[in-house]
Design an enzyme around this catalytic site. Structure first.
Site, mmCIF file in Angstrom:
data_model
loop_
_atom_site.group_PDB
_atom_site.id
_atom_site.type_symbol
_atom_site.label_atom_id
_atom_site.label_comp_id
_atom_site.label_asym_id
_atom_site.label_seq_id
_atom_site.Cartn_x
_atom_site.Cartn_y
_atom_site.Cartn_z
ATOM 1 N N HIS A 146 1.117 -1.352 0.013
ATOM 2 C CA HIS A 146 -0.351 -0.115 -0.606
ATOM 3 C C HIS A 146 1.000 1.011 -0.135
ATOM 4 O O HIS A 146 0.938 2.383 -0.701
ATOM 5 C CB HIS A 146 -1.065 0.040 1.322
ATOM 6 C CG HIS A 146 -1.890 1.460 0.859
ATOM 7 N ND1 HIS A 146 -2.366 1.938 0.038
ATOM 8 C CD2 HIS A 146 -2.892 1.397 2.550
ATOM 9 C CE1 HIS A 146 -3.500 2.834 0.386
ATOM 10 N NE2 HIS A 146 -3.756 2.486 1.910
ATOM 11 N N HIS A 174 -1.241 0.477 -11.219
ATOM 12 C CA HIS A 174 -1.782 0.810 -10.199
ATOM 13 C C HIS A 174 -3.142 -0.096 -9.925
ATOM 14 O O HIS A 174 -3.602 -0.599 -11.158
ATOM 15 C CB HIS A 174 -2.371 2.463 -10.563
ATOM 16 C CG HIS A 174 -3.364 2.691 -9.523
ATOM 17 N ND1 HIS A 174 -4.629 2.736 -8.894
ATOM 18 C CD2 HIS A 174 -3.065 3.321 -8.567
ATOM 19 C CE1 HIS A 174 -4.496 3.288 -7.566
ATOM 20 N NE2 HIS A 174 -4.275 3.809 -6.756
ATOM 21 N N ASP A 180 3.300 8.242 -7.130
ATOM 22 C CA ASP A 180 4.649 7.976 -6.212
ATOM 23 C C ASP A 180 5.843 8.087 -7.129
ATOM 24 O O ASP A 180 6.257 8.370 -6.464
ATOM 25 C CB ASP A 180 4.762 6.263 -6.167
ATOM 26 C CG ASP A 180 3.615 6.217 -4.861
ATOM 27 O OD1 ASP A 180 3.365 6.418 -3.934
ATOM 28 O OD2 ASP A 180 2.742 4.611 -5.056
#
Length: 378
Positions: free
Chosen positions: A224, A264, A315
């Site tokens: 996560h 993702h 990210d």
């Protein structure tokens, strides 16, 4: 009732929400009906908290009142500072330290024992938790490095104040704006694992502190949170190798290495947040005169997109952005929590409004009819 098993609850719809919408095929994200691209660079994190918690953008007067209220709640009880100092002395993992501290905050919260379904009380508690998050994280980061904590300032915004407490000096306008936008973009993202954990806790009629603690523990898992740390490690490895980033990524893929920051669970195209953060990563590189981290990132994205058909997620560019701001890599995931706490609280408030205990079932696949043998006969 169907016995069909959906591993990881893939595709299972369990709630209705008015908070954030995601279209993974179109690459769209919005809060309360507003597309992220329309406000991420303009609205402050404090404004976004008001939107998520109350359903509408605040007026100037409402914003000023809420921002002042948030700023006034930043300081920590002396006992909490003592706890943080002890955790820092033990070189505790930052996420584990944050989890412990947030749980401890309830001890000094004046509304700790209030009815968990009372909205006004929850808003007050949510404000305190959100306000104290940055203070606790910055204090931990400084204490573990042998520095005294920096007291929060009420005249700085939420983002700028955290950077001030972390580094001991007021950030410049570019850094403050960049970090504020990062907080806005990470504030909420539908029913992700940590949000779901918070809602499960809330559904038992437990309190906000418990729900946020559950969420932090869930975010700490490598599946996560933490991807941007791995992205930055990759960028540093490229830098230390002196290799062309295009050649490096090609070799890494051929070797079967997993490239962090791509793909993702929800998005099948480029994460809309990645494009916004990319511009800030580039801007920070230009401001410092050292664009290499951004340049490496662009080269990697070009290869992964053209050769592998994979797009970056949130990210990917946040890694180089945080690094250029002087933020230690092991604080990247706690910073994710620092932002996402606003979304966690919003979802818990929504859960309290129409609560039903979350109690799914498991399909039993073990043995049946086994014969018990008393202890002395085994």
């Amino acid at each position: 009732m169907s016995d069909e098993v959906k591993r990881g609850l893939e595709g299972v719809v369990v709630f209705e929400s008015r908070l954030s919408y995601i279209d993974g095929d179109a690459g769209e994200l919005g809060y309360r009906g507003y597309a992220i691209e329309d406000f991420a660079r303009e609205a402050s994190y404090e404004e976004v908290l008001s939107l998520l918690w109350n359903g509408e953008w605040p007026t100037r007067a409402e914003h000023d009142e809420f921002a002042a209220r948030l700023a006034a709640e930043r300081d920590l009880d002396p006992a909490v500072y003592d706890l943080i100092e002890a955790l820092a002395a033990q070189d505790e993992n930052p996420m584990a330290a944050l989890r412990t501290v947030v749980s401890a905050l309830s001890a000094s919260d004046p509304d700790a024992d209030a009815d968990p379904a009372d909205r006004e009380t929850n808003l007050a508690k949510g404000c305190r938790i959100t306000a104290k998050f940055p203070t606790a994280l910055a204090a931990f980061a400084r204490l573990r490095n042998g520095f005294d904590p920096v007291e929060p300032r009420e005249d700085l915004g939420h983002a700028a104040n955290f950077l001030y407490m972390l580094n001991g000096e007021e950030p410049d306008e570019v850094a403050a704006e960049t970090f504020d936008t990062a907080l806005v973009l990470h504030a909420d993202h539908g029913l992700n694992a940590s949000t779901f954990a918070a809602m499960v806790t809330t559904s038992t009629m437990s309190d906000l502190h418990s729900g946020v603690t559950s969420a932090i523990g869930t975010l700490a898992g490598s599946l996560h949170g933490g991807a941007n740390q791995n992205v930055m490690r990759m960028l540093k490895e490229i830098d230390e190798s002196d290799a062309d980033p295009g050649d490096w990524i090609e070799s890494a893929v051929e070797e079967g290495r997993r490239i962090p920051g791509f793909g993702h669970r929800v998005y099948n195209v480029r994460d809309p947040r990645a494009g916004i953060l990319e511009t800030y990563s580039e801007r920070l590189g230009e401001e410092s005169g050292d664009p290499r981290w951004y340049d490496y990132s662009v080269a990697i994205e070009e290869y992964m997109t053209e050769e592998k058909g994979l797009a970056p997620n949130v990210d990917f560019y946040s890694a180089s952005m945080y690094y250029q701001m002087g933020i230690p890599m092991d604080l990247y995931t706690p910073i994710f929590a620092l932002s996402r706490v606003g979304g966690w609280i919003a979802h818990m408030l929504e859960q309290y409004e129409d609560n039903r205990l979350i109690r799914p079932r498991a399909h039993y696949v073990g043995d049946r009819g086994r014969e018990f043998v008393p202890l002395d006969e085994r």
